[in-house]
Design a protein around this motif. Sequence first.
Motif, PDB file in Angstrom:
ATOM      1  N   LEU A 181      24.055  78.658  67.785  1.00  0.00           N
ATOM      2  CA  LEU A 181      25.035  77.584  67.870  1.00  0.00           C
ATOM      3  C   LEU A 181      24.941  76.815  69.190  1.00  0.00           C
ATOM      4  CD1 LEU A 181      28.150  79.423  66.374  1.00  0.00           C
ATOM      5  CD2 LEU A 181      26.885  77.521  65.322  1.00  0.00           C
ATOM      6  N   ARG A 182      24.865  77.542  70.286  1.00  0.00           N
ATOM      7  CA  ARG A 182      24.856  76.901  71.609  1.00  0.00           C
ATOM      8  C   ARG A 182      23.591  76.056  71.811  1.00  0.00           C
ATOM      9  NH1 ARG A 182      28.307  74.829  74.709  1.00  0.00           N
ATOM     10  NH2 ARG A 182      27.172  73.260  73.510  1.00  0.00           N
ATOM     11  N   SER A 226      21.722  74.651  69.403  1.00  0.00           N
ATOM     12  CA  SER A 226      21.490  73.679  68.341  1.00  0.00           C
ATOM     13  C   SER A 226      21.755  72.269  68.869  1.00  0.00           C
ATOM     14  CB  SER A 226      22.406  73.951  67.151  1.00  0.00           C
ATOM     15  OG  SER A 226      22.347  72.875  66.224  1.00  0.00           O
ATOM     16  N   PRO A 227      20.847  71.321  68.646  1.00  0.00           N
ATOM     17  CA  PRO A 227      21.094  69.943  69.087  1.00  0.00           C
ATOM     18  C   PRO A 227      22.386  69.361  68.528  1.00  0.00           C
ATOM     19  CG  PRO A 227      18.789  70.221  68.492  1.00  0.00           C
ATOM     20  CD  PRO A 227      19.498  71.485  68.073  1.00  0.00           C
ATOM     21  N   GLU A 228      22.808  69.866  67.391  1.00  0.00           N
ATOM     22  CA  GLU A 228      24.056  69.371  66.797  1.00  0.00           C
ATOM     23  C   GLU A 228      25.256  69.677  67.679  1.00  0.00           C
ATOM     24  OE1 GLU A 228      24.384  71.108  62.979  1.00  0.00           O
ATOM     25  OE2 GLU A 228      22.881  69.810  62.051  1.00  0.00           O
ATOM     26  N   ASN A 229      25.131  70.724  68.501  1.00  0.00           N
ATOM     27  CA  ASN A 229      26.270  71.161  69.316  1.00  0.00           C
ATOM     28  C   ASN A 229      26.098  70.843  70.797  1.00  0.00           C
ATOM     29  OD1 ASN A 229      27.511  72.316  67.005  1.00  0.00           O
ATOM     30  ND2 ASN A 229      26.307  74.188  67.268  1.00  0.00           N
ATOM     31  N   TRP A 230      25.170  69.982  71.124  1.00  0.00           N
ATOM     32  CA  TRP A 230      24.889  69.685  72.532  1.00  0.00           C
ATOM     33  C   TRP A 230      26.127  69.255  73.294  1.00  0.00           C
ATOM     34  CZ3 TRP A 230      21.996  70.111  76.642  1.00  0.00           C
ATOM     35  CH2 TRP A 230      22.056  69.161  77.660  1.00  0.00           C
ATOM     36  N   GLN A 231      26.962  68.452  72.677  1.00  0.00           N
ATOM     37  CA  GLN A 231      28.140  67.920  73.349  1.00  0.00           C
ATOM     38  C   GLN A 231      29.339  68.873  73.315  1.00  0.00           C
ATOM     39  OE1 GLN A 231      28.013  65.211  75.045  1.00  0.00           O
ATOM     40  NE2 GLN A 231      26.088  64.305  74.326  1.00  0.00           N
ATOM     41  N   GLU A 232      29.240  69.957  72.539  1.00  0.00           N
ATOM     42  CA  GLU A 232      30.370  70.870  72.385  1.00  0.00           C
ATOM     43  C   GLU A 232      30.585  71.711  73.642  1.00  0.00           C
ATOM     44  OE1 GLU A 232      32.285  70.752  69.918  1.00  0.00           O
ATOM     45  OE2 GLU A 232      31.179  69.980  68.186  1.00  0.00           O
ATOM     46  N   GLU A 233      31.841  71.950  73.968  1.00  0.00           N
ATOM     47  CA  GLU A 233      32.185  72.864  75.046  1.00  0.00           C
ATOM     48  C   GLU A 233      32.034  74.305  74.552  1.00  0.00           C
ATOM     49  OE1 GLU A 233      32.851  72.092  78.111  1.00  0.00           O
ATOM     50  OE2 GLU A 233      32.983  69.901  77.883  1.00  0.00           O
ATOM     51  N   ASN A 234      31.927  75.221  75.497  1.00  0.00           N
ATOM     52  CA  ASN A 234      31.770  76.628  75.120  1.00  0.00           C
ATOM     53  C   ASN A 234      32.953  77.147  74.296  1.00  0.00           C
ATOM     54  OD1 ASN A 234      29.279  76.844  76.315  1.00  0.00           O
ATOM     55  ND2 ASN A 234      30.043  77.785  78.205  1.00  0.00           N
ATOM     56  N   VAL A 235      34.126  76.609  74.561  1.00  0.00           N
ATOM     57  CA  VAL A 235      35.296  77.074  73.809  1.00  0.00           C
ATOM     58  C   VAL A 235      35.148  76.731  72.328  1.00  0.00           C
ATOM     59  CG1 VAL A 235      36.909  77.031  75.747  1.00  0.00           C
ATOM     60  CG2 VAL A 235      36.540  74.937  74.418  1.00  0.00           C
ATOM     61  N   ILE A 245      32.203  76.478  70.789  1.00  0.00           N
ATOM     62  CA  ILE A 245      31.194  77.412  70.290  1.00  0.00           C
ATOM     63  C   ILE A 245      31.856  78.759  69.981  1.00  0.00           C
ATOM     64  CG2 ILE A 245      29.061  78.646  70.837  1.00  0.00           C
ATOM     65  CD1 ILE A 245      28.708  75.630  70.393  1.00  0.00           C
ATOM     66  N   ALA A 246      32.753  79.182  70.862  1.00  0.00           N
ATOM     67  CA  ALA A 246      33.475  80.441  70.638  1.00  0.00           C
ATOM     68  C   ALA A 246      34.283  80.380  69.352  1.00  0.00           C
ATOM     69  CB  ALA A 246      34.385  80.739  71.827  1.00  0.00           C
ATOM     70  N   ARG A 247      34.909  79.232  69.109  1.00  0.00           N
ATOM     71  CA  ARG A 247      35.694  79.077  67.887  1.00  0.00           C
ATOM     72  C   ARG A 247      34.811  79.201  66.649  1.00  0.00           C
ATOM     73  NH1 ARG A 247      36.923  75.787  64.023  1.00  0.00           N
ATOM     74  NH2 ARG A 247      35.383  74.255  64.718  1.00  0.00           N
ATOM     75  N   LYS A 248      33.620  78.620  66.707  1.00  0.00           N
ATOM     76  CA  LYS A 248      32.706  78.683  65.563  1.00  0.00           C
ATOM     77  C   LYS A 248      32.194  80.103  65.347  1.00  0.00           C
ATOM     78  CE  LYS A 248      31.184  73.865  65.781  1.00  0.00           C
ATOM     79  NZ  LYS A 248      30.058  72.912  65.913  1.00  0.00           N
ATOM     80  N   ILE A 249      31.947  80.822  66.441  1.00  0.00           N
ATOM     81  CA  ILE A 249      31.528  82.219  66.299  1.00  0.00           C
ATOM     82  C   ILE A 249      32.646  83.026  65.661  1.00  0.00           C
ATOM     83  CG2 ILE A 249      30.827  84.303  67.537  1.00  0.00           C
ATOM     84  CD1 ILE A 249      29.589  82.517  69.680  1.00  0.00           C
ATOM     85  N   LYS A 250      33.866  82.812  66.120  1.00  0.00           N
ATOM     86  CA  LYS A 250      35.037  83.522  65.583  1.00  0.00           C
ATOM     87  C   LYS A 250      35.192  83.266  64.091  1.00  0.00           C
ATOM     88  CE  LYS A 250      39.017  85.773  65.946  1.00  0.00           C
ATOM     89  NZ  LYS A 250      39.090  87.201  66.289  1.00  0.00           N
ATOM     90  N   LYS A 251      34.873  82.074  63.662  1.00  0.00           N
ATOM     91  CA  LYS A 251      34.983  81.734  62.248  1.00  0.00           C
ATOM     92  C   LYS A 251      34.015  82.551  61.408  1.00  0.00           C
ATOM     93  CE  LYS A 251      35.006  77.715  59.161  1.00  0.00           C
ATOM     94  NZ  LYS A 251      34.808  76.235  59.069  1.00  0.00           N
ATOM     95  N   GLU A 252      32.845  82.841  61.978  1.00  0.00           N
ATOM     96  CA  GLU A 252      31.834  83.613  61.258  1.00  0.00           C
ATOM     97  C   GLU A 252      32.026  85.114  61.443  1.00  0.00           C
ATOM     98  OE1 GLU A 252      29.377  82.498  59.286  1.00  0.00           O
ATOM     99  OE2 GLU A 252      30.104  80.437  59.488  1.00  0.00           O
TER     100      GLU A 252
END
Length: 332
Positions: free
Chosen positions: A73-74, A76-85, A87-94
Amino acid sequence: MPFAFYLLPTPYSLLPTPYSLLPTPYSLLPTPFLMINTMTNQQSQQQQFLAEIADHIFPISKSSEPQKLCFQLRFSPENWQEENVEIARKIKKELKAFDKKSINGTLAEVLKKLKNQFGEEMAKHGVNWEHKRGRPADDKQSPWRIAYGWLWEQKFPYWQMDGLWQNLIQTAASPSHWLRFTPDSPSRGLVVPPGKKNEPPVIGLGIPYYMHVELDCDQEHLLLLNRGLDTNYVVCPSQAFAPVNRLKDKKILMPQSGAMCEEIKFDRVGQEEFLAIVLEDSLDFPWLTPNEEEPAPIWNPERLKELWTRLGEYSNNWQAFYRSFEVVEASA
């Protein structure tokens, strides 16, 4: 970094400069590679690239699941602009059991494993980061962004290049004697014996050779590529070995008269691959024009992609031939 394909010019002392950005071979990445010739979209290539690295670095275990998903996730070019928080939310979802507060520690472990696996490659590109407490003044200098830049700007193009190389090999014929080396005057007709059954033919380390190419095809213009452990050379056409790339009676002997080198040597044990592409007309790429500034042109991701695109335009007006050799210590 020693040359896997050694050019012995006489009387010249000019040798091709090794491509400083060339990483080590990608034997660690599993096959099959993405069939790039299908022009699969860039996003699919990126996803496969990340998946192959993730599968290699992170073992199959419950404890490594958060790190593996964090990496995918971190980085992935799709998530380049995303903050770590985020990314954490997306991990939690999975992964329901994941603690979002542990994202920084999880990412630190991901970076540690990346550095353990690819540290030498990164160093070749001048990429390094030291762990420092606190947030960097320039967010672009954060360790994960440094690693991200290296992954996509350096490693990914060479991963794509590996895919193209494998595709070219798959299109090639592999007759046993289209390419051979003789360790003495070509007039004597000495032929290097093949290796044992099911093993590649061998050539001796540090022995002066002549290279014989004999191709049973209708096309007349030869492009001969060499790939060693960490070198990628154009052998023909090249000022080092073969300024003239036209087959005569379906044959070429190298080095040619007028080439910078008078013999060919290998100075490193290991596999040496050769891919011949024979066309009706010579390719007009500037980097394939023989010159003394780049005696044996180095084919890199950009050049191989350019070649692959042109071959696609030529349809069936070309043939390919492949053979590999094992460079071994010469017996006394």
